[in-house]
Write a protein that holds these residues in place. Structure first.
Motif, short mmCIF file in Angstrom:
data_model
loop_
_atom_site.label_atom_id
_atom_site.label_comp_id
_atom_site.label_asym_id
_atom_site.label_seq_id
_atom_site.Cartn_x
_atom_site.Cartn_y
_atom_site.Cartn_z
N ILE A 107 -25.51 17.82 -25.13
CA ILE A 107 -26.20 16.88 -24.26
C ILE A 107 -25.84 17.33 -22.85
CG2 ILE A 107 -26.39 14.47 -23.55
CD1 ILE A 107 -25.23 13.89 -26.52
N VAL A 108 -26.78 18.00 -22.20
CA VAL A 108 -26.51 18.58 -20.89
C VAL A 108 -26.93 17.55 -19.85
CG1 VAL A 108 -26.88 20.55 -19.37
CG2 VAL A 108 -26.94 20.87 -21.86
N ALA A 109 -25.93 16.98 -19.17
CA ALA A 109 -26.16 15.88 -18.23
C ALA A 109 -26.00 16.39 -16.80
CB ALA A 109 -25.18 14.75 -18.51
N TYR A 110 -27.04 16.25 -16.00
CA TYR A 110 -27.08 16.77 -14.64
C TYR A 110 -26.77 15.68 -13.64
CZ TYR A 110 -29.47 20.70 -16.85
OH TYR A 110 -29.79 21.76 -17.65
N ALA A 111 -25.68 15.84 -12.92
CA ALA A 111 -25.30 14.90 -11.86
C ALA A 111 -26.26 15.06 -10.68
CB ALA A 111 -23.87 15.15 -11.43
N GLY A 112 -26.64 13.94 -10.09
CA GLY A 112 -27.47 13.98 -8.89
C GLY A 112 -28.96 13.97 -9.14
N TYR A 113 -29.39 13.78 -10.38
CA TYR A 113 -30.81 13.75 -10.71
C TYR A 113 -31.16 12.41 -11.34
CZ TYR A 113 -31.07 18.71 -9.74
OH TYR A 113 -31.03 19.92 -9.12
N THR A 114 -32.37 11.92 -11.04
CA THR A 114 -32.84 10.67 -11.65
C THR A 114 -33.65 10.93 -12.90
OG1 THR A 114 -34.74 10.63 -10.18
CG2 THR A 114 -32.81 9.35 -9.50
N SER A 115 -34.19 12.14 -13.04
CA SER A 115 -34.93 12.48 -14.24
C SER A 115 -34.83 13.98 -14.48
CB SER A 115 -36.40 12.06 -14.14
OG SER A 115 -37.06 12.84 -13.16
N ILE A 116 -34.94 14.36 -15.73
CA ILE A 116 -34.96 15.77 -16.12
C ILE A 116 -36.15 15.93 -17.07
CG2 ILE A 116 -33.75 17.67 -17.26
CD1 ILE A 116 -32.32 16.71 -14.68
N LEU A 117 -37.19 16.59 -16.57
CA LEU A 117 -38.38 16.84 -17.38
C LEU A 117 -38.65 18.33 -17.56
CD1 LEU A 117 -40.65 14.03 -15.89
CD2 LEU A 117 -39.43 14.00 -18.08
N ASP A 118 -38.03 19.17 -16.74
CA ASP A 118 -38.20 20.62 -16.82
C ASP A 118 -36.82 21.28 -16.64
OD1 ASP A 118 -38.97 23.27 -16.79
OD2 ASP A 118 -39.94 23.16 -14.81
N PRO A 119 -36.03 21.32 -17.73
CA PRO A 119 -34.67 21.85 -17.58
C PRO A 119 -34.60 23.31 -17.16
CG PRO A 119 -35.18 21.43 -19.89
CD PRO A 119 -36.31 20.89 -19.08
N SER A 120 -35.61 24.10 -17.47
CA SER A 120 -35.57 25.51 -17.07
C SER A 120 -35.55 25.65 -15.55
CB SER A 120 -36.74 26.29 -17.68
OG SER A 120 -37.96 25.75 -17.25
N ALA A 121 -36.06 24.65 -14.83
CA ALA A 121 -36.02 24.68 -13.37
C ALA A 121 -34.60 24.52 -12.83
CB ALA A 121 -36.92 23.58 -12.80
N LEU A 122 -33.68 24.10 -13.69
CA LEU A 122 -32.27 23.91 -13.30
C LEU A 122 -31.37 25.01 -13.83
CD1 LEU A 122 -32.16 20.07 -13.94
CD2 LEU A 122 -32.34 21.24 -11.74
N SER A 123 -31.96 26.08 -14.32
CA SER A 123 -31.18 27.15 -14.94
C SER A 123 -30.18 27.80 -13.98
CB SER A 123 -32.10 28.22 -15.53
OG SER A 123 -32.87 28.84 -14.51
N SER A 124 -30.41 27.72 -12.69
CA SER A 124 -29.47 28.29 -11.73
C SER A 124 -28.14 27.54 -11.72
CB SER A 124 -30.07 28.30 -10.33
OG SER A 124 -30.29 26.96 -9.89
N ARG A 125 -28.09 26.37 -12.30
CA ARG A 125 -26.86 25.58 -12.36
C ARG A 125 -26.04 25.85 -13.63
NH1 ARG A 125 -26.60 20.93 -8.90
NH2 ARG A 125 -28.40 20.94 -7.54
N TRP A 126 -26.63 26.53 -14.60
CA TRP A 126 -25.97 26.70 -15.90
C TRP A 126 -24.85 27.73 -15.84
CZ3 TRP A 126 -31.18 27.75 -18.77
CH2 TRP A 126 -31.93 26.57 -18.83
N PRO A 127 -23.72 27.42 -16.45
CA PRO A 127 -22.72 28.48 -16.66
C PRO A 127 -23.34 29.58 -17.53
CG PRO A 127 -21.79 26.32 -17.13
CD PRO A 127 -23.28 26.14 -16.95
N GLY A 128 -22.87 30.80 -17.37
CA GLY A 128 -23.43 31.93 -18.10
C GLY A 128 -23.45 31.73 -19.61
N THR A 129 -22.40 31.14 -20.17
CA THR A 129 -22.36 30.93 -21.62
C THR A 129 -23.45 29.96 -22.06
OG1 THR A 129 -20.66 29.22 -21.35
CG2 THR A 129 -19.90 31.45 -21.91
#
Length: 185
Positions: A107-129
Motif C-alpha cells: 500500500i504505497v501512501a503518498y504524503a502531501g497528496y489529496t488523491s492518487i489516480l495516476d501513480p506512474s506520474a509519481l515514479s520520480s519519488r519511488w525508491p529504486g527497489t
C-alpha cells in the motif's frame, strides 16, 4: 509461517533520530489515528531503528528483527514523501524483502497528496527497489494518498489472504476519492 495479522509500516528515516525531521512523523500520524479515533487495525512497529543503523552488528540484529516482523505481516504500507531517498536507506531493503521473500501486498501512501489516480506520474519519488518491482510487475501495489480513509480501506482489503490487488499501478477509483471527500465531483 507466523500468524500474519499485522500491517508493517515502512518509510525512510532519512538518517534522523528526530521524528520531526524524518518520515517517521507520518507513522506518528497513523499511531494518532489509531489511538484517538479507536480505529481497529493492527500494525507492526518497525521503527525503533534510527539509532541502530550505524553499527554493523546492530544492523544485522535489526534486519533479523525486521524479517520476523515481515513474516508476521499481512501487508506493508510504504510511506513516500518528497524526502524519500532513491537508495541508501533501510526502506529499500524492506521493500525488497517484503515483495521478493514475503510476497506482501504493498500500500504505497503518498504524503502531501489529496488523491492518487495516476501513480506512474509519481515514479520520480519511488525508491529504486520499488521502481524495479513496479516495472517488472513483481510488486502487487495500490497507490493511495496518505489519508486515513484510503489507508484503512486498503489495509482491510489487500492482505496476503485477502483480496488481490491485481497489478503494480493500481489505484482506488475517482468515485472512491469523491466519496471520501478527497475530490469534488
Amino acid at each position: 509461517m507466523a500468524n500474519r495479522t499485522g500491517t508493517y509500516f515502512a518509510f525512510d528515516g532519512l538518517g534522523q533520530a528526530d521524528r520531526s525531521k524524518s518520515d517517521l512523523k507520518y507513522y506518528t500520524v497513523v499511531q494518532g489515528w489509531n489511538a484517538v479515533k479507536g480505529i481497529d487495525f493492527k500494525f507492526v512497529n518497525s521503527h525503533e531503528k534510527a539509532s541502530a543503523v550505524r553499527d554493523t552488528s546492530k544492523l544485522e540484529t535489526l534486519k533479523a528483527s525486521i524479517r520476523l516482523r515481515l513474516a508476521a505481516s499481512k501487508n506493508m504500507v510504504v510511506i513516500i514523501s518528497s524526502d524519500t531517498r532513491k537508495s541508501g536507506s533501510l526502506l529499500s531493503w524492506e521493500i525488497e524483502k517484503a515483495v521478493d521473500h514475503y510476497e506482501l501486498p504493498l500500500i504505497v501512501a503518498y504524503a502531501g497528496y489529496t488523491s492518487i489516480l495516476d501513480p506512474s506520474a509519481l515514479s520520480s519519488r519511488w525508491p529504486g527497489t520499488l521502481a524495479t518491482r513496479i516495472s517488472n510487475e513483481t510488486a502487487q501495489a495500490i497507490h493511495i494518498p496518505f489519508k486515513k480513509d484510503a489507508m484503512l480501506e486498503a489495509i482491510r482489503r489487500f492482505t496476503v489472504s485477502g483480496e488481490a490487488i491485481g497489478g503494480s499501478l493500481v489505484t482506488f477509483t475517482k468515485q472512491a476519492h469523491i466519496d471520501w471527500g478527497y475530490l469534488t465531483g
